[in-house]
Design a protein around this motif. Structure first.
Motif: not given
Ligand SMILES: [Zn+2]
Ligand SMILES: [Zn+2]
Lengths: 531, 337
Positions: A88-89, A78-79, A68, A70-71, A74-75
């Motif tokens: 990771l995703l 953050y990372v 996604d 948006a996710l 954000m990830s």
């Protein structure tokens, strides 16, 4: 299973601060992994394996169809690291059906694959791996592997594991291509020593010990040859029928950065010398040479503005003849004769200095204020050319050092044995800020010079005077004066202070001195040679 | 029409307050009546008048705070027992987080809300597993609410540790683990993986390990890690609280390998910053897939988020047709894990 095993090795190397721990991890790798995977892993760590097949953009596209947006955003936010975020995703659900690829499979496939097939191949591999192994694969194929282990360390581990001297391995290294099957065969006693004849290979350098005044007393002047120690970088020039190479002292191939030297190596010999920027016969400061370092393909302007030359110290091979067993005097005679005959462009000889006694030599040394001279070299006239730092054969007698009293500003934890101590120190000098206030400007960083007892004191002092923390770094009250010793000051537009120190170290903790009495920035600026 | 939980379960400066029952859940300041989900210090605070929790949590609070400060009166409620507080029926259900951790189930005039406290869905040999309870509103934490937090199986992480112990027999492996929950789970997992040798403890871990033993969680031989037996610690596994492991205490051991057992170890930067040599991704909080699976299991049309990364979770819940709402409770910082 070798990509997962390789990923485990990389991760442990990355997080292990200690040299011994890294060596143990590498030895275990050589011991437990099959050919050709162990050699490919070794090549990757030593920086000898590079792909340009896969660009980071490819991974961005692959992950975009699997997450996604948006996710993902954000990830990533953050990372902070794209490769790590993607690793990771990447969805785990396909893993059961896709076996993990082997290291050799990855290397061979990427060499053969047509560009259009690459994304699908990589996606299939990623499906078969867990997050740690996915990260290793992404870093490997995008050429972004940073493992915290140098090529030299890998060779040392190879030496410890096999019982062969590291210099032997160093010497063969560039003659045997990855995955080093012939090298492993020899190290494991299954094959003969590979023969690197005809291939340009690096020969480990002979190094000098620092001379203490006390050592001088025992030396007889007649046993020693003296020459200047030039402030450039030590290089080895290798020109053989199979090619020409310029090596740094760490066995790094720096030929591409200095094409004019390679071009001038129109001979069959191996020589040892100092690479310098020289204009009209005058050696420029080290900072000029720095402009040329780490530039893979220098522009015509760089070549013109920072012309380099080599000042020759020694001759290791002439034609196919190995001169290294000869005494220094004999090699020197061969060097002079060869140089007169070959007359290579951009190369001159490092002159020998006539001296009667060490007192006279010391006067010469003290009088040499040119920034391009780091000090003197003393070479035993009867010494063979032996790799490494052999005590009592070569001495370096550095020029007197300079120092300033600086104020401790920041401290950071060290590495290895020191990882729980604040042992990396950033210090500053005073200057007048706008409005007439005095402010501290950072001028350098040091992590050596002090005793173990000093370290305990400094560590405690840092903990008790911390005013701010930024990750691993602590900011401290401006309350402790350090006497910082360094070899030379040089101009540096990259530093806020405009000046950088060569080899700064903490000479003494000046608990007696109030911080306001530490030196001003002007004092250090005045030490830059030539103003 | 049963009353929507937002009309009777409110966010106040002291924390979540059940109005008809007149009690708080995990309040951040001293109150008359508190229900405590579990013994971690951001949930269980000292100085309440009456405290209701599982017997295990009450015991944890007494060990950590001392008798006097863990509530003037303490009332134990077992899992599944029903208690009527002014017409609100309160039940506790296992949360699978640490010993004694419970979800608080509240029923009021036909509406049901569940406050889960901290929880996880992975197997933990030291406490009963999380039981999903269908409800109208589910209150969750969101510590690891980003898809990058997909924690690997804990057994693999324990194996990494054992491999390292075998590779470095001359060094002492020192594991930073929270003193309540993580430490005991680590020990129990090491036992399950076949590590039978004594495990050495920093003094701060001993009282809670003893308490776990009292409640029937057997941890095998445990010995104090003191300087006096430094040589016995060569090749051994030592556990300490994360703060001690990162600092001077660990230095006195033989060439320590600093290990950290935490869900945060999923990110390299976290491990690097802490100077961790062997990161182990072992979490006592739900990871991203567990948060989403739990949202589905409890069938709640509405999920309230106490603390953590709300934005990603609210976005993902919307995709499942669930309304997410951030409560912004005060006093809950990032979970030490
Ligand atoms: Zn908790
Ligand atoms: Zn919590």
């Amino acid at each position: 299973m070798s990509i997962p095993a390789f990923a485990t090795l990389l991760e442990r190397l990355l997080f292990s601060p200690g040299r011994n721990a890294k060596l143990a991890l590498l030895r275990q790798w050589f011991e437990t992994q099959p050919d050709p995977d162990r050699g490919l892993g070794l090549a990757a760590i030593a920086g000898e394996l590079s792909f340009r097949t896969a660009k980071p953009g490819l991974f961005r596209e692959l992950i975009a169809t699997r997450t996604d947006p948006a996710l993902f955003a954000m990830s990533y936010d953050y990372v902070g690291d794209l490769a790590e975020t993607i690793a990771l995703l990447w969805p785990d659900d396909a893993r059961a059906n896709a076996p993990p690829p082997g290291l050799a499979e990855v290397v061979e496939t990427l060499e053969m694959a047509a560009g259009a097939e690459v994304p699908a191949i990589i996606a299939r591999w990623l499906d078969g791996l867990d997050a740690g192994a996915r990260l290793a694969l992404i870093k490997l194929v995008t050429g972004g592997l940073r493992v915290g282990a140098s090529a030299r360390l890998a060779k040392t581990a190879l030496a410890e594991w096999s019982g062969q001297p590291v210099n032997e391995i160093e010497e063969l290294w560039h003659g045997v291509p990855p995955p080093y099957i012939a090298l492993f065969d020899w190290l494991e006693g299954r094959g003969t020593r590979p023969d690197p004849a005809g291939v340009p290979i690096f020969r480990p350098l002979m190094l000098a010990h620092p001379l203490e005044e006390a050592d001088l007393i025992s030396l007889a002047p007649g046993d020693w040859a003296a020459e200047w120690k030039w402030d450039g970088i030590r290089v080895q020039l290798t020109a053989v029928p199979g090619g020409r190479r310029l090596w740094s002292r760490g066995a790094e191939d720096i030929s591409a950065s200095f094409p004019e030297i390679i071009q001038a190596m129109d001979f069959h010999a191996v020589a040892d010398g100092e690479l310098l920027v020289v204009r009209d016969g005058v050696v420029a400061p080290f900072s000029d040479l720095q402009q040329r370092l780490n530039r893979k393909s220098p522009s015509a302007k760089m070549l013109a503005d920072y012309p380099v030359a080599v000042r020759l110290y020694d001759l290791l091979f002439e034609g196919g003849e190995d001169l290294r067993p000869l005494p220094f005097d004999a090699r020197r005679a061969r060097l002079e004769a060869w140089h007169a005959r070959a007359q290579p462009a951009r190369m001159d000889l490092s002159a020998l200095i006539d001296f009667e006694d060490f007192a006279g030599l010391e006067a010469l040394r003290a009088g040499a204020r040119a920034a391009s001279m780091e000090g003197l070299m003393l070479k035993r006239r009867d010494s063979a050319y032996e790799p490494g730092r052999m005590r009592g054969k070569w001495w370096k007698w550095k020029r007197g050092t300079q120092n300033v009293d600086a104020v401790l500003m920041y401290a950071q934890r060290g590495h290895g044995k020191r990882s729980s101590f604040y042992s990396d120190y950033t210090f500053g000098l005073w200057r007048e800020a706008e409005g007439g206030e005095m402010e501290l400007v950072p001028v350098g960083k040091a992590y050596s010079g002090f005793t173990d007892q000093d370290l305990l004191f400094l560590d405690k002092w840092v903990r008790e005077h911390t005013t701010n923390r930024f990750g691993p770094v602590r900011e401290v009250e401006p309350g402790l004066v350090l006497e910082v010793e360094f070899d030379a000051a040089q101009r540096s537009p990259r530093h806020k202070s405009g000046v950088a120190m060569r080899f700064p170290r903490i000479a003494r903790i000046r608990r007696d001195k109030p911080a306001v009495e530490a030196d001003r920035l002007e004092t250090l600026l005045a030490m830059i040679p030539g103003g | 029409m049963p009353p929507h939980p937002q009309t009777w379960l409110r966010v106040t400066p002291a924390g979540l307050w059940c109005e008809p029952g007149d009690f708080y859940i995990d309040p951040s300041r001293p109150v008359e009546r508190a229900i405590i989900t579990h013994g971690h210090s951001d949930h269980a605070r000292p100085g309440h008048s009456a405290v209701l929790a599982t017997a295990e949590t009450l015991a944890v609070m007494r060990v950590r705070m001392g008798e006097g400060r863990a509530g003037i009166t303490q009332q134990a409620l077992g899992f599944g027992e029903r208690l009527d507080l002014n017409g609100v029926i309160v039940t506790l259900r296992p949360a699978g987080h640490v010993l004694g951790s419970a979800q608080v189930v509240m029923e009021w005039q036909g509406a049901r809300a569940v406050v889960s406290g901290d929880y996880k869905r992975r197997y933990d040999p030291t406490c009963p597993g999380f039981e999903p309870v269908p409800c109208d509103v589910f209150v969750t934490e969101a510590t690891f609410a980003l898809p990058v937090f997909t924690h690997p199986p804990a057994s693999g992480e324990v194996q990494k540790l054992l491999d390292s112990v075998a590779l470095f027999p001359g060094r002492t492996h020192v594991i930073g683990a929270y003193s309540l929950g993580k430490a005991q789970r680590m020990i129990a997992m090491l036992r399950a993986a076949g590590w039978e040798a004594p495990i050495y403890l920093h003094g701060a871990l001993a009282p809670l390990c003893a308490l776990y033993e009292e409640f029937g969680v057997s941890l095998g031989p445990l010995l104090p890690a003191t300087v006096a037996n430094k040589s016995a610690l060569v090749g051994a596994i030592v556990l300490g609280p994360p703060s001690a492991v990162a600092d001077k205490w660990a230095r006195r051991l033989a060439e320590p390998v600093l290990c950290m057992a935490s869900g945060w170890m999923r990110l390299r930067q976290r491990a690097k910053q802490g100077g961790v040599e062997l990161p182990m991704v072992i979490s006592d909080h739900a990871d991203w897939p567990e948060l989403l699976a739990t949202a589905e299991d409890v069938q709640a049309p509405e999920i309230w988020i106490t603390h953590g990364r709300e934005d990603a979770l609210i976005h993902a819940l919307a995709g499942q047709g669930i309304l997410g709402r951030a409560l912004h409770l005060v006093g809950r910082e990032e979970e030490g894990e």
